[in-house]
Design an enzyme around this catalytic site. Sequence first.
Site, short mmCIF file in Angstrom:
data_model
loop_
_atom_site.label_atom_id
_atom_site.label_comp_id
_atom_site.label_asym_id
_atom_site.label_seq_id
_atom_site.Cartn_x
_atom_site.Cartn_y
_atom_site.Cartn_z
N GLY A 70 -43.69 17.07 9.01
CA GLY A 70 -43.21 16.59 10.31
C GLY A 70 -42.58 17.69 11.13
O GLY A 70 -43.01 18.84 11.11
N THR A 101 -47.84 21.66 9.89
CA THR A 101 -47.75 22.34 11.18
C THR A 101 -46.77 23.50 11.11
O THR A 101 -46.97 24.55 11.70
CB THR A 101 -47.23 21.35 12.26
N TYR A 132 -51.04 25.24 8.71
CA TYR A 132 -52.06 24.92 9.71
C TYR A 132 -52.77 26.17 10.24
O TYR A 132 -53.89 26.09 10.70
CB TYR A 132 -51.39 24.23 10.91
N HIS A 226 -58.65 13.95 6.29
CA HIS A 226 -58.43 13.02 7.41
C HIS A 226 -59.76 12.57 8.03
O HIS A 226 -59.82 12.22 9.21
CB HIS A 226 -57.54 13.63 8.51
N ASP A 289 -51.44 12.28 2.11
CA ASP A 289 -50.70 12.97 3.18
C ASP A 289 -49.22 12.61 3.06
O ASP A 289 -48.50 12.55 4.06
CB ASP A 289 -51.25 12.57 4.56
ZN ZN Z 1 -53.12 17.11 8.06
#
Ligand code: ZN
Length: 398
Positions: A70, A101, A132, A226, A289
């Site tokens: 997050g 991220t 990422y 995903h 995830d």
């Molecule tokens: Zn992801």
Amino acid sequence: MFKIIRNATVYNPDKLGKKDVLIVNDKIIAIDDKIEISSNGIFDVEEINCKGKILVPGFIDGHVHILGGGGEGGFSNRTPEATLSILTKAGVTTVVGVLGTDGVGRDMNALLSKARALEEEGITTFVFDGNYRLPIKTLTENLINDIMAIDKIIGIGEIALSDHRSSQPSFDEFVKTVADTRVGGILSGKAGIINVHLGDGKRCLDLINEVVEKTEIPISQFWPTHINRNAYLFEEGIKFAKKGGIIDFTGNSDPDLWEKLYGEVKVSKAIKRVLEEGISEDNFTLTSDGQGSFPMFDDKGNYKGIGIGTSSCLLESIKACVFEENIPLEKAIRAITVNPANILKLKNKGKIEKNYDADLCLLDEKTLDIDMVIAKGKIMVKNGNPTVFGVFEKASKN
Ligand code: ZN
């Protein structure tokens, strides 16, 4: 030290029928119709009667933000780290940790330390190198060296593509990283897998397909995830899998709502389609995830706040496969057992077989709810409740 699991219906994940399973320390030593051993009072043998229960391999969750994830709405949105019992009560006995991220506020040293902590607490852990963005900030001198020198690193990920949060790597930058990961894997006997986060962008799997078309790197080097996030990407994923690619679906704690609000493809429907399309039963997986953040909504679609994913969506998805889509358990459960074990080259994992690690889940025959979880021969969950906790977990809170 010695445990005999008696009278469970064993899915290894193939259905073996009613069997006894002998565990010595952390290994499965024998699987047979009836196992008798005489200890002569020299050692204890723990007998576990499992009438009315199903025994399946412990779950492998190949994509979890164990260190927390997050942070996309600011620092206060950083999610907490995974605890031992949050994983084990979901049946997870092997986890692969990923950054997301954020590879600055959290880095590879911290991820590796967290993976080592969970391993000390009783489960098996691995990590993917990077986050990422490309280039990967390696722990040692380069990526090949990272994979060769650090046991827990089995590949890279999650590299974001077709997403506004991606570093938007060029073909050359991407292919160079992929090539190094493959060579690192070859030299160390590891998978050297490239775990790719796919966003909602229309480019979908284009960059991966381009590498497969233009280079000698095999399609099996990639593990895009995903794939069920929207119908468009899902269709591209089906095409990719038909060419021999492996596709990973992401579980959801409220799949019906997300199907309605966002057009997410429910995992059970996705797996059904994979099997109907004649795609190899070895080429699909499911991950949670877990510890990633997601927005929550009420039934009318009103924003309720931010939530955290957990591995419990794995078994919930498998239940939906069995109860809603009539997929045999032995096929559906492959997504979280033997398939990730093979794809990630996890030795002695993902099957109930002689000399394999004693990672096991005992499920209720009718409801498929978790009854017991054994990790490396140790009982972690009993009657559905965790019995072993991480160092700083308070038993009363669970
Ligand atoms: Zn992801």
